[in-house]
Design a protein around this motif. Structure first.
Motif, mmCIF file in Angstrom:
data_model
loop_
_atom_site.group_PDB
_atom_site.id
_atom_site.type_symbol
_atom_site.label_atom_id
_atom_site.label_comp_id
_atom_site.label_asym_id
_atom_site.label_seq_id
_atom_site.Cartn_x
_atom_site.Cartn_y
_atom_site.Cartn_z
ATOM 1 N N VAL A 41 -8.367 5.882 -12.429
ATOM 2 C CA VAL A 41 -7.912 4.498 -12.266
ATOM 3 C C VAL A 41 -7.465 4.246 -10.834
ATOM 4 C CG1 VAL A 41 -6.200 2.805 -12.981
ATOM 5 C CG2 VAL A 41 -7.291 4.259 -14.691
ATOM 6 N N THR A 42 -6.795 5.226 -10.228
ATOM 7 C CA THR A 42 -6.353 5.094 -8.834
ATOM 8 C C THR A 42 -7.544 4.929 -7.899
ATOM 9 O OG1 THR A 42 -4.324 6.354 -9.200
ATOM 10 C CG2 THR A 42 -5.143 6.246 -6.943
ATOM 11 N N ALA A 43 -8.612 5.710 -8.146
ATOM 12 C CA ALA A 43 -9.801 5.612 -7.310
ATOM 13 C C ALA A 43 -10.438 4.229 -7.431
ATOM 14 C CB ALA A 43 -10.800 6.694 -7.707
ATOM 15 N N LEU A 44 -10.408 3.657 -8.633
ATOM 16 C CA LEU A 44 -10.954 2.313 -8.827
ATOM 17 C C LEU A 44 -10.071 1.254 -8.175
ATOM 18 C CD1 LEU A 44 -11.991 2.578 -12.577
ATOM 19 C CD2 LEU A 44 -13.533 2.527 -10.616
ATOM 20 N N ARG A 45 -8.776 1.488 -8.179
ATOM 21 C CA ARG A 45 -7.824 0.489 -7.693
ATOM 22 C C ARG A 45 -7.725 0.479 -6.168
ATOM 23 N NH1 ARG A 45 -2.263 -1.120 -10.392
ATOM 24 N NH2 ARG A 45 -1.194 -2.090 -8.639
ATOM 25 N N ARG A 46 -7.974 1.626 -5.538
ATOM 26 C CA ARG A 46 -7.722 1.732 -4.103
ATOM 27 C C ARG A 46 -8.511 0.742 -3.260
ATOM 28 N NH1 ARG A 46 -7.246 7.591 -2.065
ATOM 29 N NH2 ARG A 46 -5.293 7.301 -3.178
ATOM 30 N N PRO A 47 -9.829 0.526 -3.499
ATOM 31 C CA PRO A 47 -10.549 -0.444 -2.660
ATOM 32 C C PRO A 47 -9.949 -1.844 -2.713
ATOM 33 C CG PRO A 47 -12.084 0.897 -3.919
ATOM 34 C CD PRO A 47 -10.724 1.186 -4.465
ATOM 35 N N PHE A 48 -9.452 -2.252 -3.880
ATOM 36 C CA PHE A 48 -8.827 -3.565 -3.986
ATOM 37 C C PHE A 48 -7.513 -3.602 -3.213
ATOM 38 C CE2 PHE A 48 -11.583 -3.282 -7.679
ATOM 39 C CZ PHE A 48 -12.232 -4.499 -7.651
ATOM 40 N N GLU A 49 -6.755 -2.517 -3.293
ATOM 41 C CA GLU A 49 -5.470 -2.476 -2.588
ATOM 42 C C GLU A 49 -5.645 -2.282 -1.090
ATOM 43 O OE1 GLU A 49 -2.663 0.200 -4.347
ATOM 44 O OE2 GLU A 49 -2.219 -1.214 -5.953
ATOM 45 N N ASP A 50 -6.857 -1.957 -0.653
ATOM 46 C CA ASP A 50 -7.130 -1.908 0.782
ATOM 47 C C ASP A 50 -7.100 -3.297 1.399
ATOM 48 O OD1 ASP A 50 -7.385 0.810 1.096
ATOM 49 O OD2 ASP A 50 -9.556 0.837 0.857
ATOM 50 N N PHE A 51 -7.383 -4.329 0.580
ATOM 51 C CA PHE A 51 -7.582 -5.666 1.145
ATOM 52 C C PHE A 51 -6.774 -6.755 0.456
ATOM 53 C CE2 PHE A 51 -10.005 -9.679 1.333
ATOM 54 C CZ PHE A 51 -10.068 -9.848 2.705
ATOM 55 N N VAL A 52 -6.768 -6.761 -0.888
ATOM 56 C CA VAL A 52 -6.170 -7.866 -1.637
ATOM 57 C C VAL A 52 -4.688 -8.087 -1.305
ATOM 58 C CG1 VAL A 52 -5.605 -8.695 -3.953
ATOM 59 C CG2 VAL A 52 -7.866 -7.751 -3.488
ATOM 60 N N PRO A 53 -3.847 -7.042 -1.201
ATOM 61 C CA PRO A 53 -2.440 -7.309 -0.882
ATOM 62 C C PRO A 53 -2.233 -8.015 0.456
ATOM 63 C CG PRO A 53 -2.678 -5.105 -1.763
ATOM 64 C CD PRO A 53 -4.068 -5.621 -1.520
ATOM 65 N N GLY A 105 5.481 0.112 4.725
ATOM 66 C CA GLY A 105 4.175 0.706 4.940
ATOM 67 C C GLY A 105 3.272 0.726 3.729
ATOM 68 N N GLY A 106 3.484 -0.164 2.782
ATOM 69 C CA GLY A 106 2.637 -0.223 1.601
ATOM 70 C C GLY A 106 3.096 0.648 0.453
ATOM 71 N N ARG A 107 4.356 1.007 0.430
ATOM 72 C CA ARG A 107 4.864 1.867 -0.642
ATOM 73 C C ARG A 107 4.721 1.208 -2.012
ATOM 74 N NH1 ARG A 107 10.841 4.368 -0.174
ATOM 75 N NH2 ARG A 107 9.828 5.443 1.567
ATOM 76 N N SER A 108 4.686 -0.115 -2.049
ATOM 77 C CA SER A 108 4.574 -0.815 -3.341
ATOM 78 C C SER A 108 3.186 -0.686 -3.962
ATOM 79 C CB SER A 108 4.909 -2.300 -3.158
ATOM 80 O OG SER A 108 4.014 -2.904 -2.228
ATOM 81 N N LEU A 109 2.201 -0.227 -3.193
ATOM 82 C CA LEU A 109 0.839 -0.131 -3.694
ATOM 83 C C LEU A 109 0.693 1.094 -4.582
ATOM 84 C CD1 LEU A 109 -1.089 -1.059 -0.431
ATOM 85 C CD2 LEU A 109 -0.100 -2.555 -2.177
ATOM 86 N N VAL A 110 0.256 0.887 -5.792
ATOM 87 C CA VAL A 110 0.214 1.952 -6.794
ATOM 88 C C VAL A 110 -0.780 3.046 -6.435
ATOM 89 C CG1 VAL A 110 -0.327 2.433 -9.224
ATOM 90 C CG2 VAL A 110 0.978 0.397 -8.614
ATOM 91 N N SER A 111 -1.867 2.703 -5.745
ATOM 92 C CA SER A 111 -2.883 3.708 -5.431
ATOM 93 C C SER A 111 -2.479 4.585 -4.254
ATOM 94 C CB SER A 111 -4.221 3.029 -5.120
ATOM 95 O OG SER A 111 -4.148 2.300 -3.914
ATOM 96 N N ARG A 112 -1.322 4.353 -3.687
ATOM 97 C CA ARG A 112 -0.828 5.177 -2.585
ATOM 98 C C ARG A 112 0.358 5.998 -3.072
ATOM 99 N NH1 ARG A 112 -4.654 2.534 -1.512
ATOM 100 N NH2 ARG A 112 -5.239 1.627 0.463
ATOM 101 N N PRO A 113 0.502 7.226 -2.570
ATOM 102 C CA PRO A 113 1.685 8.003 -2.945
ATOM 103 C C PRO A 113 2.921 7.398 -2.312
ATOM 104 C CG PRO A 113 0.455 9.139 -1.231
ATOM 105 C CD PRO A 113 -0.390 7.954 -1.651
ATOM 106 N N GLY A 114 4.088 7.749 -2.828
ATOM 107 C CA GLY A 114 5.326 7.253 -2.231
ATOM 108 C C GLY A 114 5.394 7.629 -0.778
ATOM 109 N N ASN A 115 5.711 6.686 0.056
ATOM 110 C CA ASN A 115 5.731 6.916 1.500
ATOM 111 C C ASN A 115 7.157 7.174 1.960
ATOM 112 O OD1 ASN A 115 5.357 6.965 4.223
ATOM 113 N ND2 ASN A 115 4.660 4.858 4.421
#
Length: 350
Positions: free
Chosen positions: A152-164, A69-79
């Motif tokens: 940094v998380t707030a800046l990273r989240r939009p990219f992690e919404d799509f790029v992965p 479920g995207g646990r590898s994405l840094v801008s998301r908390p551990g799922n």
């Protein structure tokens, strides 16, 4: 004349959340593409544009799947296992809101805010004032780290919404495309679509035209150069004209990422061809227009790499964020596409 469209990465019909997150990047819905193809391209080869089959080969459901479920994405908390991704997103937003409220509270006058503490500490102790305890200094540092992490998380989240998803679809295709002996699921989906369209083309006595966008171009190139030539049961399938918009075909060939890429590709001394890769066999492909945009950072030339390709720029007049999809919403692009279809078919008849 059937027209077939093969989309690129990060397209999910059953994921409205992904569609919402991709909207700022200019994703163009299929009904818009279909309407343009019927209005501008269908008349190029048929006296009955409304009767032209316009088909989309959808393969998004076979693309990248995030097992955790995207646990590898840094801008998301551990799922935690079993917790839906939507719930995790809700927790993340709540955590951010609480952190912001705490920051505002501690920043109030007289509250001992991190800003005032930092100012006081940088000025040094005043006369008769002792250094702050080590525990206070550590607390200040931890609050600063938390604040920086949140920013940094707030800046990273939009990219992690799509790029992965974008990268994930590319890697999933390359890893699962298979071979002619055992085509992978994405390739099989495209082969099935082309076979149906080819049957319709033969039945109508009209040509088969294909439009691809982005990663769809690499899939069709593999189909034309590896799968169709090596699958005798599909030797009747022929694409009369192909437009590869915003593709990375030239880039993939330079890197040798196609199933038929020659390990010894590239220019060689004394080679009269200049080391160019031959075009797909005329048995399976008539004309090919590779179109790219200077401001589309994800589109690549193929001229100078593939021999005889029709390769040109299209100025979409969008932005760096949207130009990768801008072709598909511009009537001028479809009019140019139709002109190249007409010219290619006329050349064949001469």
């Amino acid at each position: 004349m059937p027209i077939v469209y093969v989309h690129g990465v990060a397209v999910r019909d059953d994921d409205p959340d992904l569609a919402r997150r991709a909207k700022p990047l200019g994703e163009v819905p299929w009904p818009t593409i279909e309407a343009h193809l019927r209005e501008h391209v269908a008349p190029a080869v048929s006296d009955d544009p409304e009767g032209v089959p316009v088909l989309r080969v959808y393969w998004g459901d076979l693309g990248a799947r995030f097992a955790w479920g995207g646990r590898s994405l840094v801008s998301r908390p551990g799922n935690p296992a079993g917790v839906p991704a939507a719930a995790v997103e809700g927790v993340a937003r709540a955590q951010d809101a609480v952190a912001d409220l705490a920051e505002e509270t501690t920043s109030a006058p007289g509250s001992g805010s991190p800003a005032s503490e930092l100012s006081a500490s940088s000025a040094g102790p005043s006369a008769g004032q002792a250094d702050p305890p080590a525990s206070d200094r550590i607390g200040l540092r931890e609050r600063g780290i938390r604040g920086l992490s949140r920013t940094v998380t707030a800046l990273r989240r939009p990219f992690e919404d799509f790029v992965p998803v974008f990268i994930g679809d590319v890697l999933t295709y390359v890893a699962t495309r298979g071979t002619a002996d055992a085509p992978g699921p994405i390739v099989q989906r495209v082969l099935d679509g082309l076979e149906v369209a080819s049957f319709a083309a033969h039945s109508l006595g009209e040509p088969l035209v294909v439009l691809t966008h982005s990663m769809g171009g690499q899939i069709v190139y593999d189909v034309l150069t590896h799968f169709l030539p090596r699958m005798p049961e599909l030797h009747d399938v022929r694409v009369d004209f192909w437009c590869a918009a915003a593709s990375q075909v030239g880039f993939f060939e330079e890197l040798g990422l196609f199933l038929e890429s020659d390990p010894d590709r590239g220019p060689h001394e004394g080679d009269p061809s200049g080391g160019l890769t031959p075009m797909p066999s005329e048995q399976f492909l008539g004309g090919w227009w590779n179109v790219w945009d200077h401001s589309d950072l994800l589109s690549f030339r193929a001229a100078g790499i593939l021999d005889g390709i029709n390769d040109s720029a299209f100025f979409a007049s969008g932005s760096l964020a949207t130009d990768h999809n801008k072709y598909l919403v511009q009537p001028e692009f479809y009019r140019l596409f139709a002109e190249r279809v007409r010219a290619s078919l006329a050349a064949r008849e001469r």
